[in-house]
Enzyme design. Sequence first.
Site, short mmCIF file in Angstrom:
data_model
loop_
_atom_site.label_atom_id
_atom_site.label_comp_id
_atom_site.label_asym_id
_atom_site.label_seq_id
_atom_site.Cartn_x
_atom_site.Cartn_y
_atom_site.Cartn_z
N GLY A 272 13.16 -18.59 78.41
CA GLY A 272 14.40 -19.35 78.44
C GLY A 272 14.60 -20.05 77.11
CD GLU A 273 11.99 -23.34 75.12
OE1 GLU A 273 12.00 -23.07 73.89
OE2 GLU A 273 11.00 -23.83 75.70
#
Length: 364
Positions: A326-327
């Site tokens: 993610g991120e």
Amino acid sequence: MTAEFPTEVPAGFPNVFPTVLTPDVDAGQAALLRQLTLTKPPGSLGRLEALSVWVSACQGLCPPRQFERARVVVFAGDHGVAQAGVSAFPPEVTAQMVANFAAGGAAINVLAELAGAGVRVADIAVDAEETTDAVGSHRIRRASGNIAVEDALTAEQTEAAITAGRAIADEEVDGGADLLIAGDMGIGNTTPATTLIAALTRSEPVAVIGRGTGIDDAGWARKASAIRDALYRARAVVADPIGLLRVCGGADLAAMAGFLAQAAIRRTPVLLDGVVVTAAALVAEELAPGARAWWQAGHRSTEPAHTLALQRLELEPIIDLGMRLGEGSGAAVALPVLRAAVATLASMATFAEAAVTGAPDTTS
């Protein structure tokens, strides 16, 4: 090689978003023709060629400009369902990681710097004390509700979160952003993301549930139970994307949906990240049909629901490296590939310029 954007756009969801305009077909066609004049066999750069056509169409310019202000926005938010043990990490990690982003110590900071992109973190619903104005100026609430037993948001909060996402997109574009990446941070956020994808694709929970942050079998079972319960509660609003965000989404997902749709309204290309961002993209496409023409899938994560969502959006990932962080990290890794597509179309010599004999014309 074909252009990677549709030419027909239906009307948007009532009273939310204006009609999304398509990327510039003429610029895309000019890019296709320019590819045939470059010093290489036609099609020999594979997907790079189609990506360069997409960028030209999005920019309305051939040859395209290299991206000068690519921006990653990490949408952070906690979810009540995390208290049910659906993640391998405790909920307090969300706030800790927001501080890590701000300090420049997270994976996305490293990867974005390498790719030539800036990073912004937006606290939409972190379960912590108020953050700084720079991070928390669009904060909606402390943690979204536990979707297994209650709505994630009120109707007013859902509207506010979508509006916040739209405002963030406007702030970035008005600040000069020419490419946007949405990232996510929130312990437990793959549970509402998978629920949204399952609801919009009419899929059974067991077919779409992954391991998220690395949960064990017992955690997987708890996650499956929570998603099944959330889907049962969402059955009455499955045709209403705003209702889905309210019942089984969350403030961060609603803000991402607004952000992605508004980027398309502002004619700004986007690289999508993993399962959470792509779940928001599915909803954004319902809110503003045709928005997907302005997006590319940066990567394919290991989450089963991500592949399903990409298929629904008819997007082919640029890279597939088994990532699941993610991120915005997968999209950041894909950004240099997109830059390479732009550079080859814009900077390679043509056969005429290099005095190189091209392939014979066999069309006559």
